[in-house]
Every structure is written in structure tokens, then in C-alpha cells.
Motif scaffolding. Sequence first.
Motif, PDB file in Angstrom:
ATOM      1  N   THR A   1       3.094   8.203  13.884  1.00  0.00           N
ATOM      2  CA  THR A   1       3.706   8.898  14.887  1.00  0.00           C
ATOM      3  C   THR A   1       4.917   8.704  14.630  1.00  0.00           C
ATOM      4  O   THR A   1       5.071   7.095  14.434  1.00  0.00           O
ATOM      5  CB  THR A   1       2.982   8.586  16.630  1.00  0.00           C
ATOM      6  OG1 THR A   1       1.392   9.251  16.451  1.00  0.00           O
ATOM      7  CG2 THR A   1       3.985   9.261  17.820  1.00  0.00           C
ATOM      8  N   ALA A   2       6.274   8.775  15.036  1.00  0.00           N
ATOM      9  CA  ALA A   2       7.626   8.584  14.237  1.00  0.00           C
ATOM     10  C   ALA A   2       7.913   8.341  16.230  1.00  0.00           C
ATOM     11  O   ALA A   2       8.049   9.210  17.389  1.00  0.00           O
ATOM     12  CB  ALA A   2       8.219   9.304  14.136  1.00  0.00           C
ATOM     13  N   LEU A   3       7.925   7.134  16.334  1.00  0.00           N
ATOM     14  CA  LEU A   3       8.637   6.314  17.536  1.00  0.00           C
ATOM     15  C   LEU A   3      10.178   6.128  17.074  1.00  0.00           C
ATOM     16  O   LEU A   3      10.545   6.133  16.452  1.00  0.00           O
ATOM     17  CB  LEU A   3       8.672   5.000  18.039  1.00  0.00           C
ATOM     18  CG  LEU A   3       6.349   5.283  18.134  1.00  0.00           C
ATOM     19  CD1 LEU A   3       6.548   4.222  18.973  1.00  0.00           C
ATOM     20  CD2 LEU A   3       6.241   6.552  19.112  1.00  0.00           C
ATOM     21  N   VAL A   4      10.947   6.586  18.582  1.00  0.00           N
ATOM     22  CA  VAL A   4      12.438   6.387  18.392  1.00  0.00           C
ATOM     23  C   VAL A   4      13.021   6.142  19.405  1.00  0.00           C
ATOM     24  O   VAL A   4      13.006   6.315  20.750  1.00  0.00           O
ATOM     25  CB  VAL A   4      13.637   7.716  18.039  1.00  0.00           C
ATOM     26  CG1 VAL A   4      12.977   8.382  16.347  1.00  0.00           C
ATOM     27  CG2 VAL A   4      12.913   9.090  19.328  1.00  0.00           C
ATOM     28  N   ALA A   5      13.965   4.778  19.538  1.00  0.00           N
ATOM     29  CA  ALA A   5      14.810   4.557  20.185  1.00  0.00           C
ATOM     30  C   ALA A   5      16.179   3.554  19.662  1.00  0.00           C
ATOM     31  O   ALA A   5      15.983   3.435  18.767  1.00  0.00           O
ATOM     32  CB  ALA A   5      14.189   3.852  21.160  1.00  0.00           C
ATOM     33  N   HIS A   6      16.893   3.445  21.147  1.00  0.00           N
ATOM     34  CA  HIS A   6      18.168   2.621  21.146  1.00  0.00           C
ATOM     35  C   HIS A   6      17.647   1.056  21.208  1.00  0.00           C
ATOM     36  O   HIS A   6      17.425   0.903  22.060  1.00  0.00           O
ATOM     37  CB  HIS A   6      19.267   3.407  21.393  1.00  0.00           C
ATOM     38  CG  HIS A   6      19.581   4.813  21.075  1.00  0.00           C
ATOM     39  ND1 HIS A   6      19.516   5.036  19.509  1.00  0.00           N
ATOM     40  CD2 HIS A   6      19.812   5.999  21.416  1.00  0.00           C
ATOM     41  CE1 HIS A   6      19.718   5.907  19.440  1.00  0.00           C
ATOM     42  NE2 HIS A   6      20.531   6.643  20.753  1.00  0.00           N
ATOM     43  N   PHE A   7      18.259   0.394  20.748  1.00  0.00           N
ATOM     44  CA  PHE A   7      18.266  -1.348  21.380  1.00  0.00           C
ATOM     45  C   PHE A   7      19.503  -1.686  20.713  1.00  0.00           C
ATOM     46  O   PHE A   7      20.919  -1.662  19.561  1.00  0.00           O
ATOM     47  CB  PHE A   7      16.788  -2.189  20.353  1.00  0.00           C
ATOM     48  CG  PHE A   7      15.553  -1.589  20.091  1.00  0.00           C
ATOM     49  CD1 PHE A   7      15.266  -2.393  20.703  1.00  0.00           C
ATOM     50  CD2 PHE A   7      15.978  -0.760  19.670  1.00  0.00           C
ATOM     51  CE1 PHE A   7      13.588  -1.823  21.194  1.00  0.00           C
ATOM     52  CE2 PHE A   7      14.173   0.107  19.716  1.00  0.00           C
ATOM     53  CZ  PHE A   7      12.952  -1.502  19.512  1.00  0.00           C
ATOM     54  N   ASN A   8      19.774  -2.835  21.649  1.00  0.00           N
ATOM     55  CA  ASN A   8      20.774  -4.196  22.202  1.00  0.00           C
ATOM     56  C   ASN A   8      20.398  -4.944  20.744  1.00  0.00           C
ATOM     57  O   ASN A   8      19.304  -5.717  20.544  1.00  0.00           O
ATOM     58  CB  ASN A   8      20.894  -4.729  22.771  1.00  0.00           C
ATOM     59  CG  ASN A   8      22.002  -3.857  24.132  1.00  0.00           C
ATOM     60  OD1 ASN A   8      22.575  -3.337  23.478  1.00  0.00           O
ATOM     61  ND2 ASN A   8      21.404  -4.165  24.503  1.00  0.00           N
ATOM     62  N   CYS A   9      21.197  -5.677  19.567  1.00  0.00           N
ATOM     63  CA  CYS A   9      21.063  -6.403  18.546  1.00  0.00           C
ATOM     64  C   CYS A   9      21.693  -7.900  18.589  1.00  0.00           C
ATOM     65  O   CYS A   9      23.063  -7.629  19.243  1.00  0.00           O
ATOM     66  CB  CYS A   9      21.099  -5.554  17.558  1.00  0.00           C
ATOM     67  SG  CYS A   9      22.204  -5.410  16.837  1.00  0.00           S
TER      68      CYS A   9
END
Length: 388
Positions: free
Chosen positions: A178-186
Motif C-alpha cells: 500500500t502506497a501512502l502519500v503526504a506532505h511534511f514540514n522538515c
Amino acid sequence: MSAPIVVCGGGIVGLATALALARGGQSVALLGPKSTFSPADPEAFYPRVYAISPATQQFLASLGVWDMLPADRLTRVEAMEIHGDGDGLVNLNAWQGAIAELAWIVESNEIERVLSQAVQVFGLPWVTEKFAAYAPGCITTDHGRVMQAELFVAADGAQSALRKAAGIDVDEKPYGVTALVAHFNCELPHQGVAVQWFGRDGVLALLPMPDTQAGAQVSMVWSLNDPIGKDLLALPVEQRNRDLEARLNEATAGRLGRLTLRSSVHGFPLSLNLTPMIGEGVALVGDAAHRLHPLAGQGLNLGLGDVQSLVETLIRRETFRSPGDPMLLRRYRRARAEPVLAMRLVTDGLHKLFATESAPVAWLRNMGMNLVEKLPFVKRQLIQGASR
């Protein structure tokens, strides 16, 4: 309604196909719902992003749409850092391939937005109804409209309704991933570097994105083995987000500092889908034609490569051949056979290689990565292959 060529699908690949054919002097109509686009929010980014190769960037530029993309929504990938599941490490830099960048990271809706605008400015006939039924030479929409054509192009995605109605077989092999996609602050700047980890739980990639008011930002694509991926998605939202953050920070070991979720999380199952690419009076492009493991980030590039080959085949056809001539369709299939096979061997092969838990295999694959790291000419070959 009739036209020599009808493209089914109003997404990126369908819009690009219709626009490229029209710019090549072909008479073409488009069938598919028309998306609406909200004004871009400088602090909000669409969840799905693509790594656009230099060859694809040049193709989009030839269609007149690349310069329409807002510069502040584009991010150059100047280097890649690839980690094995042991001490394996490969660093690829654009300068090693004598190119300006390895890729561009672009949101999918921004590409679709500019293509949609270009199609409408070009004045292409666009039927915004949905596909309902197919018979050789004829399509019926959900509103009962009949569209006749010599060639139908299926650009309607992995679950292509036209492909199914035309009786074109698809060989589908689930990966159990299962591919999970999301954006993160780094916490630390990404410096235009895409980082990838081949771990025991799956393949993780962090792609550089434009900075926000909160600082640096990356897009995560994590292909997690089931049941880990499915179990994460099934959790209540707050718990899922906490668990995902914790798991991600552990996997990246501080490479970009603390990572904090800044978007919703989306997930989808992965599979290897292969088709014969053509049927009677039908050509398949993009996900309708093939779907590969996303670990190389080449899905859209491969799909737009289909578009280029199909358009070139149709434009160069003999004057006595119709767009749906079986000979032309076979030429198209031959033109795409090697690129699709090569990408399948790479992505499927890497998936199988890193899915093997045998200690000797693990040692060999990491040793192989460290050997590549010491061979500049091999790196050049990898960069040239990825830039096509």
C-alpha cells in the motif's frame, strides 16, 4: 458526432494526447469530465506530485504548457540519495550526467490545470460527458450521445472503462503493498535532494517541495508492505497521523531533522498491470496501458512517452492509412515495447530484490550499491536512463 480520433480521458495523459495530436495537425475530439481548479494557495499543496524527467519537461514545453506552470510551485531535483537496507548508499548528481537537474517535482493538478487551459484555448471539441458503452468505431456517453471515430485512445486510467468495454485483457499482479502519500514540514533544508530508502517494510521516498511559511517541505511516498500499510490507513485519523510521524522519523534517522505532517494522508494499493497496448481501433496510453511499481517515480514519464510515440506514429502515417489502421497500431506497440519492458524490469526487479530477506542477498545488494557509488560511468548511465 464524429471525428477521426477521439481521446477518452480528461486527466493529464488524455489532455496531453489530445493537445499533441491537434498541434500535429490531426483532427481530434476529447471525451471526459472537465475538472475545476481553485486558485492556488501558497500554503496548501495538492497531495499527488510527479517527478518530471528532462525528456518529459521538453515534451510539455513543446506543447506550450511548461512555461504556464507557476515557478513557485516547481522544485528542481539536483541530486538523489539512495539508501539500501544495510550500509548501501548511492549518490546521483545532475552534474554527473552533464544536465541541469535530474527532475522537477510538480503537483499533478498544476499540470492538469495548464493542459486544460491549453486545450480550451486551442479550441478542441470537448465532450464533458462520461463514457458508457463501446462498439467498434462507436462510443456512447452516459447522456446517450454517440461518438464515431476511426481511432479511440484510452487515456482513462488504470481502471479504464474503455479498455474493459473493448475487451482488451489486462494482466494484473498485486504487489501486496500500500502506497501512502503526504506532505511534511522538515526541520532541515532539503537542498533540492530527493532521498530514498529501501527498507524491510517497503520503499520510502522524500521528494523536495517548495518552502512554506513553516520552512522546508517534502512530499512522502512510502510503499509499505501489507498489512503494515493497510493497518495504518485503518487507524483513526489522529492516531494514524501520530503513528505515521513516529514511524517516518524512525525510518529517516534525522536525515532531514524532525518531520511533521502538514497534509492529509492518502493511500492506494500497488499492482503490476500489463496490457497488449492496442485493440481493434483502440490504442492505450498511460495507466490504461500499464501500471508499474512507483519506486522509480517514472509512471507519468512513461505514460507521456506513450503519448509521444502514438502521436508521432499517427502524424507520420502514410496518406492512405486511417488513424485506426491495424498496421499503425502495431507500429505504436513496437515503439513502446522496449521502454515499457525496460522500466518493468527495473521496478519489478528492484522490488523483488529488496523484498528478499535472505542475509546473503541483503549483503550482495548493499555491496552492489556501494560498488555503483564508486563507478562514475555507471552513474552516468543511470542518470541518462532516468532522464529519458
